[in-house]
Design an enzyme around this catalytic site. Structure first.
Site, PDB file in Angstrom:
ATOM      1  N   ASP A  94      -7.561  -4.193  -9.600  1.00  0.00           N
ATOM      2  CA  ASP A  94      -6.903  -3.129  -8.825  1.00  0.00           C
ATOM      3  C   ASP A  94      -6.367  -2.042  -9.765  1.00  0.00           C
ATOM      4  O   ASP A  94      -5.284  -1.493  -9.558  1.00  0.00           O
ATOM      5  CB  ASP A  94      -5.792  -3.673  -7.922  1.00  0.00           C
ATOM      6  CG  ASP A  94      -5.358  -2.664  -6.865  1.00  0.00           C
ATOM      7  OD1 ASP A  94      -6.008  -1.608  -6.727  1.00  0.00           O
ATOM      8  OD2 ASP A  94      -4.355  -2.934  -6.162  1.00  0.00           O
ATOM      9  N   GLY A 143       0.753   1.682  -7.601  1.00  0.00           N
ATOM     10  CA  GLY A 143      -0.410   1.323  -8.401  1.00  0.00           C
ATOM     11  C   GLY A 143      -0.120   1.260  -9.881  1.00  0.00           C
ATOM     12  O   GLY A 143       0.774   1.936 -10.387  1.00  0.00           O
TER      13      GLY A 143
END
Ligand SMILES: NC(=O)N[C@@H](CC(=O)O)C(=O)O
Length: 438
Positions: A306, A325
């Site tokens: 990710d 993120g």
């Protein structure tokens, strides 16, 4: 074509052998390797390094097209090679969204031109990630990019009818729907995991049930239509239980966990440092224990990074304003070594399974994730497991610096990566692209 003789490498951490890479394949192994090597063969210093099949990431944000200030296909794939990867799946939440054959072919071509790793574009499930109309899944599957993984990642495919249709549709192309499991109403305004820490900090919580309720629904939908479901970045103990139950029932579900969910907890949010802000959020120590156990027992199939690069202005701010993120390509293997190998929960053969063989199988990537035997494509990475060093964001090759591990000492170092027989990393440094393609 380049020729490399790799002396005394430890195959999956076990016995020592020599490997000869020539014309893009493993041409010889064992005592044959040195005998068959020509005088022109390069002989990097590889003694004692662990040889793994090239790592395959099912979940990378390369940001191109649209956010080239955060990452490009070229910078992201160079970072991937430095992390030991030979293939990455490029997520669809670009601008424009990768929801047409044109955009996925563009990303695929940029990957070929860059030459660092194989880039497999992920196609969006819905037009514009809006969750209303199905994207042109068939055209993306039959395009030059040969898309097999479809995902609205960043957004959940919330409408159960759309999810059902998507699952039905991808059966005909042997595809898989990779779901970002997040019930949107239960996570409105959410900033971090809902628990004691969010209560103390006064930040809006993202409850575990918002992930678990979608996974529970989707495994039942996958069973109903007889299709393949993949669960992105699973993060809670309850999610592990649901996937374990579904697999026990014979449902075709696979799941991934990120390195950061194997190592970090919601306690990190006490710093109010947005480097720790991620979706799904960092969870509790009990969740970390459950995802480690689920990865070790095979309930969770894959570690996926990710990798979510963000420019400094989107992270160097207050927690509430920060983007979700963190980067991950260059630290994934060290985190897996620390959390799973050094704790005795997994062998290097298990690492090869969760970071290479399983993601290649789920993404239907031929020639990746293969055992390191004669005749196979020479996609491999060589790791020095004894190395230990603090993470220096300034040394990383990603265009973005939002690593959550800055200053933290991690074990293991990728010394060399070979992609189709050519070195992309040698002696710990990236090899200029001209040399790769020479
Ligand atoms: N994982 C993240 O925290 N961010 C992802 C998208 C997402 O999954 O929310 C991104 O694209 O930045």
């Amino acid at each position: 074509m380049s020729e490399h003789l790799l002396r005394e490498v430890r195959l999956l951490g076990e016995g020592t052998t020599d490997l000869l890479l020539r014309d893009g394949v493993i041409a010889a192994a064992g005592t044959d390797a040195a005998r068959e090597a020509s005088a022109a063969a390069q002989r990097p210093d590889t003694a004692g390094l662990v040889a793994l099949p090239g790592l395959v990431d099912l979940h990378t944000h390369l940001r191109e097209p649209g956010r080239e200030d955060a990452e490009t296909v070229a910078t992201g794939t160079r970072a991937a090679a430095a992390g030991g990867f030979t293939c990455v799946h490029a997520m669809a939440n670009t601008a424009p969204v990768a929801d047409t054959a044109g955009v996925v072919e563009q990303v695929w071509r940029l990957g070929r031109q860059a030459g660092w790793v194989e880039v497999r574009p992920v196609g969006a499930v819905s037009v514009g990630l809006a969750g209303v109309h199905l994207a042109e899944l068939g055209a993306m599957a039959t395009s030059a990019a040969r898309v097999r993984v479809f995902s609205d990642d960043g957004k959940c495919v919330h409408d159960p009818v759309l999810m059902r249709r998507a699952l039905e549709y991808v059966r005909s192309v042997d595809g898989v729907i990779a779901q970002h499991a997040q019930e949107p109403r239960l996570t409105e305004g959410a900033q971090m995991h809902e628990g004691v820490v969010s209560a103390e900090l006064g930040l809006t919580g993202w409850p575990a049930v918002a992930e678990e309720s979608i996974i529970a629904r989707d495994v039942l939908l996958a069973e109903h239509v007889g299709s393949r479901l993949h669960v992105c970045h699973l993060s809670t103990a309850g999610s592990v239980d649901i996937v374990r139950w579904a697999k026990g029932r014979g449902i075709e579900v696979t799941a991934e966990v990120t390195p950061h969910h194997l190592l970090l907890t919601h306690e990190a949010a006490r710093s109010y440092d947005p480097r720790y802000k991620v979706n799904p959020p960092l969870r509790t120590a009990e969740d970390v224990e459950a995802v480690r156990a689920g990865l070790a027992d095979g309930t969770i199939d894959v570690v996926a990074t990710d990798h979510a690069p963000h420019p400094v202005e989107d992270k160097d701010c207050e927690w509430d304003a920060g983007a979700f993120g963190m980067t991950g390509l260059e630290t994934a293997l060290p985190v897996v070594q620390q959390t799973m190998v050094e704790t005795g929960r997994m062998t290097w053969a298990d690492v090869a399974r969760v970071l290479s063989a399983a993601p290649a199988r789920i993404g239907r990537v031929a020639g990746q994730g293969r055992p390191l035997v004669v005749g196979e494509p020479a996609n491999l990475t060589l790791v020095d497991p004894a190395a230990r060093r603090p993470v220096d964001p300034g040394e990383q090759l990603s265009r973005s610096r939002n690593t959550p591990y800055a200053g933290r000492e991690l074990p293991g170092r990728v010394m060399s990566t070979f992609h189709r027989g050519g070195p992309t990393v040698l002696d710990g440094a990236p090899v200029a692209r001209e040399e790769v393609t020479a």
